[in-house]
Design an enzyme around this catalytic site. Structure first.
Site, PDB file in Angstrom:
ATOM      1  N   ASP A   1      45.982  42.033  35.920  1.00 39.12           N
ATOM      2  CA  ASP A   1      45.690  43.005  36.633  1.00 39.12           C
ATOM      3  C   ASP A   1      44.123  43.086  37.002  1.00 39.12           C
ATOM      4  OD1 ASP A   1      45.592  45.401  38.053  1.00 39.12           O
ATOM      5  OD2 ASP A   1      46.479  46.772  36.469  1.00 39.12           O
ATOM      6  N   ALA A   2      43.340  42.521  37.705  1.00 40.29           N
ATOM      7  CA  ALA A   2      42.034  42.280  37.853  1.00 40.29           C
ATOM      8  C   ALA A   2      41.519  42.891  38.912  1.00 40.29           C
ATOM      9  CB  ALA A   2      41.989  40.726  37.768  1.00 40.29           C
ATOM     10  N   LYS A   3      42.183  43.392  39.966  1.00 40.99           N
ATOM     11  CA  LYS A   3      41.781  43.971  41.129  1.00 40.99           C
ATOM     12  C   LYS A   3      40.420  43.364  41.686  1.00 40.99           C
ATOM     13  CE  LYS A   3      43.801  48.332  39.745  1.00 40.99           C
ATOM     14  NZ  LYS A   3      44.546  48.076  38.525  1.00 40.99           N
ATOM     15  N   ARG A   4      40.579  42.015  42.009  1.00 36.75           N
ATOM     16  CA  ARG A   4      39.412  41.285  42.542  1.00 36.75           C
ATOM     17  C   ARG A   4      39.395  41.103  43.912  1.00 36.75           C
ATOM     18  NH1 ARG A   4      38.654  41.645  37.300  1.00 36.75           N
ATOM     19  NH2 ARG A   4      37.617  40.086  36.400  1.00 36.75           N
TER      20      ARG A   4
ATOM     21  N   ASP B   1      38.874  50.428  39.621  1.00 34.80           N
ATOM     22  CA  ASP B   1      40.301  50.685  38.649  1.00 34.80           C
ATOM     23  C   ASP B   1      40.507  52.344  38.491  1.00 34.80           C
ATOM     24  OD1 ASP B   1      42.834  50.218  37.290  1.00 34.80           O
ATOM     25  OD2 ASP B   1      42.304  48.391  37.137  1.00 34.80           O
TER      26      ASP B   1
END
Lengths: 273, 273
Positions: free
Chosen positions: A94-97, B99
């Site tokens: 879960d890196a949201k890159r 996030d």
């Protein structure tokens, strides 16, 4: 792992639970701080106690980056431990890159090849060429932020773009990208009303659903409107499971919470229309 | 570093150049591969040769994550080298993070406290509570993606939201957030036409402008429409400078390219209205 294999695991385990490994050193049992790698020791104990009750683990990279090199080492050890001991478990970075093309390729390489995660979460703001480098990896999955579970989701995601909410534009537009069969989407459970709308646009893609525990969403509502023929749901719980207790019995307490969710899921899988 | 100090540095050095340290091990001179840490050795040589010609360095974290632990070690050594030897240089972690609240706090801690960067790039899709944890840090700067320099920018960023393009909504909305004085914005130079519009919304915020080199933007156009009373511009070049040569003289070649940009910037600073 293919989505077919993921569905098989869900049916076999009667669970579509994803456990978020968001390890905060201040919240783990104090006796673990004597270990050479407290974060990995915590994750290993949680995994050993819960792997038969869930189908996925999701470390949020922020919690590892916050501890610098030691954090990254703990992340590497965690994903290696999962891949070696539980190859049937679906893994999510879960890196949201998300970045311009050649840079997104570097992120994709980092998470899919070096760390060998099955999937990574990606932010859509920079559009097609920021996401396609992730989609190019075979049997790897790109989990695009669509509708998140936080308050800030209403700042932009639900705003109308040419008469359609932005998050729906993200769903519609991303369907046209190369290898869109490798797309999954983040959809927050605090907004169960939206699931029916979302399934009209993407009937079969897997949805990663945060916010069922600490953030207040209800599992039944999510399943009523969000479940697909292939199940198509991964429901995440992080704090509600991993911090169920901070005593010596923390892993058993986590397993108990995971079992409660698995049993609710099993009931739903047997009784859903 | 405060924005006032950044402007002072720009006027002193007659440069608003930011050098992107996007180190690809396949593109650096081969003799460096014998070093114990080739990435840091490359960065150190580039910094030693160019620090008097630029006011900022911007490592893109993707290029370091792609090399796992060794990459993070090289990133740590690079920021430590900058902070110890060139405290007057503005440092940017080009990480494009974002996030939910408690998780963004972990990222903010990682980049502002542990790595001690002056600033970090952040994606706006998740809205207010995903950005405010970054803004809470005093004399640290959050560089929000507004209008990026890639093709995919046209997928969502330029789409009309309630009659206004999404990137303008991001500018307008973010102005209302707590500690918005700590905001800077990413605005791609491939879209010089947009700068005049952007300056109507945010007259004084610093803009980080990628895409002047390899991606085709023109410095003069950017400055004509984008320069503010406090200069308010950091123009980035990565590949055009750091890969000017891959021979033993690579650092001098990089300095030569940086000097050309600095001289053009000096001319503009003296002749701008």
């Amino acid at each position: 792992m293919t989505t077919q294999e993921l569905t098989q695991q869900i049916l076999k385990k009667q669970s579509f639970l994803c456990i978020g490994l968001d390890v905060d050193i201040h919240k783990i049992p104090k006796h673990l701080l004597q270990e050479s790698d407290p974060i990995f020791a915590f994750n290993k104990a949680i995994i050993d106690a819960t792997h038969h009750l869930c189908v996925a683990y999701k470390p949020n990279t922020a919690f590892y980056e916050a501890y610098g090199l030691k954090g990254w080492q703990a992340l590497e050890k965690t994903i290696n431990y999962l891949n070696e001991n539980h190859p049937d478990i679906f893994t999510i970075a879960d890196a949201k890159r998300g970045d311009i093309g050649n840079t997104s390729s570097m992120y994709a390489k980092a998470f899919f090849e070096d760390l060998a995660f099955d999937s990574v979460t990606v932010a859509p703001y920079m559009g097609k060429d920021s996401v396609e480098p992730f989609l190019a990896f075979k049997n790897k999955h790109t989990i695009l932020l669509a509708l998140t579970s936080n308050e800030g989701a209403f700042d932009f995601q639900t705003k109308q773009v040419a008469g359609v909410e932005l998050y729906k534009q993200v769903l519609e537009t991303s369907k046209t990208w190369a290898h869109s069969e490798n797309l999954m989407y983040v959809v927050g459970a605090t907004k169960a009303d939206y699931f029916a709308e979302i399934r009209k646009i993407i009937p079969n893609n897997f949805l990663l659903v945060p916010g069922v525990g600490a953030q207040g969403g209800k599992l039944k509502d999510v399943c009523k409107y969000g479940m697909a023929a292939n199940v198509g749901l991964l429901v995440n719980s992080s704090r509600g499971i991993i911090y169920a207790s901070n005593t010596a019995n923390f892993a058993e307490a986590a397993a108990q919470k995971a079992r409660e969710m698995q049993q609710e899921m099993s009931y739903i899988l047997k009784h859903v229309d």
